[in-house]
Design an enzyme around this catalytic site. Structure first.
Site, PDB file in Angstrom:
ATOM      1  N   SER A  72       3.113   0.729   3.088  1.00  0.00           N
ATOM      2  CA  SER A  72       3.324   1.724   2.044  1.00  0.00           C
ATOM      3  C   SER A  72       4.422   2.705   2.467  1.00  0.00           C
ATOM      4  O   SER A  72       5.574   2.310   2.656  1.00  0.00           O
ATOM      5  CB  SER A  72       2.011   2.443   1.721  1.00  0.00           C
ATOM      6  OG  SER A  72       2.131   3.250   0.581  1.00  0.00           O
ATOM      7  N   HIS A 176       0.090   2.313  -5.930  1.00  0.00           N
ATOM      8  CA  HIS A 176       0.372   0.871  -5.942  1.00  0.00           C
ATOM      9  C   HIS A 176      -0.381   0.153  -7.074  1.00  0.00           C
ATOM     10  O   HIS A 176      -0.971  -0.908  -6.863  1.00  0.00           O
ATOM     11  CB  HIS A 176       0.037   0.247  -4.581  1.00  0.00           C
ATOM     12  CG  HIS A 176       0.779   0.871  -3.448  1.00  0.00           C
ATOM     13  ND1 HIS A 176       2.139   0.714  -3.288  1.00  0.00           N
ATOM     14  CD2 HIS A 176       0.370   1.691  -2.448  1.00  0.00           C
ATOM     15  CE1 HIS A 176       2.524   1.404  -2.222  1.00  0.00           C
ATOM     16  NE2 HIS A 176       1.476   2.002  -1.701  1.00  0.00           N
TER      17      HIS A 176
END
Length: 266
Positions: A72, A176
């Site tokens: 991430s 996400h």
């Protein structure tokens, strides 16, 4: 957080504080206003601290990496290490990313154990739970889901009834996932202000679990906001190419533990 490296880079730390508009050291070591847990502050703080730790590695003349990957936000540190952008550019990118993701916040994320993604989605669908996205593939036995608060609550009830283990994550939004689409649109526009070099060392993309392709940095960084973190496949991409892979994590051990589990499952 970061106390061990701040004192060795006073110039860079002050520069980062000037760019961000607040005292980075105070935020990371004291957090007097309890802001560090908010993603618009967490993201630049993590990026800055891990960037300094990366610089430490270079200054120690540790063995150069053959490939970089990050989970991430960590992908920005991987791109920095690979020479795609400089420290300031990365700092401005993650500050905007955090700001946009915070503005889109209305939900959360949960880690689910020992239930493959397809089976998990089918279980939720069977119970009438709609609106859950798979936000991350951490290991072969752990996936992460994201949704709005009522949907996530319904998902938790469903999982509890079926005695499926899960752990709500301490995050402020459904990262996400489809719910980050407004942030993706605005971030993609923001990214047009920057030029990016090609990685001097391969970087594995969270979006594709493959090395970055030429000219795709801006697109991958925007898409990363709405697509799952394919950590398991990313690690397997490297394992497939090198049986003797050595993994060196900067700034912690959480990802190393995931890598060990992925290797054991492979």
């Amino acid at each position: 957080m970061g106390g061990e490296v701040f004192e060795r880079y006073p110039g860079l730390v002050q520069f980062a504080s000037d760019v961000l508009g607040y005292d980075l050291v105070s935020l990371c070591t004291e957090d007097p206003d309890h802001l560090l847990a908010r993603t618009e502050y967490t993201q630049p703080a993590l990026y800055a601290v891990n960037a300094l730790r990366t610089f430490e590695r270079v200054h120690r003349e540790d063995r150069p990496a053959d490939c970089y990957l990050g989970h991430s936000l960590g992908e920005y540190n991987a791109l920095l290490a690979a020479g795609v952008f400089d420290f300031e550019t990365g700092l401005r990118l993650v500050a905007k990313r955090g700001e946009l993701m915070a503005a889109a916040s209305d939900g959360g994320m949960t880690a689910v154990m020992d239930t493959p993604a397809e089976k998990l989605l089918q279980i939720l669908a069977d119970d009438g739970v709609d609106g859950v996205d798979i936000a991350g593939f951490n290991t072969g036995s752990q996936v992460v889901i994201a949704a709005t608060p009522p949907v996530l609550t319904a998902a938790h009830d469903c999982l509890a009834r079926r005695e499926i283990r899960f752990v709500p994550l301490k995050v402020s939004a459904p990262f996400h996932s489809r719910y980050m689409e407004p942030a993706r649109v605005r971030f993609a526009e923001f990214l047009t202000q920057f030029s990016f070099a090609e990685p001097a060392t391969p970087v594995i993309s969270n979006v594709t679990a493959r090395p970055y392709e030429p000219g795709q940095t801006a697109r991958m960084l925007a898409e990363q906001l709405v697509t799952p973190v394919r950590w398991t496949d990313s690690v397997r991409t490297l394992l497939d190419g090198d049986d003797g892979l050595e993994f060196d994590e900067i700034g912690g051990l959480a990802l190393s533990h995931m890598v060990y589990k992925i290797k054991a499952g492979a």
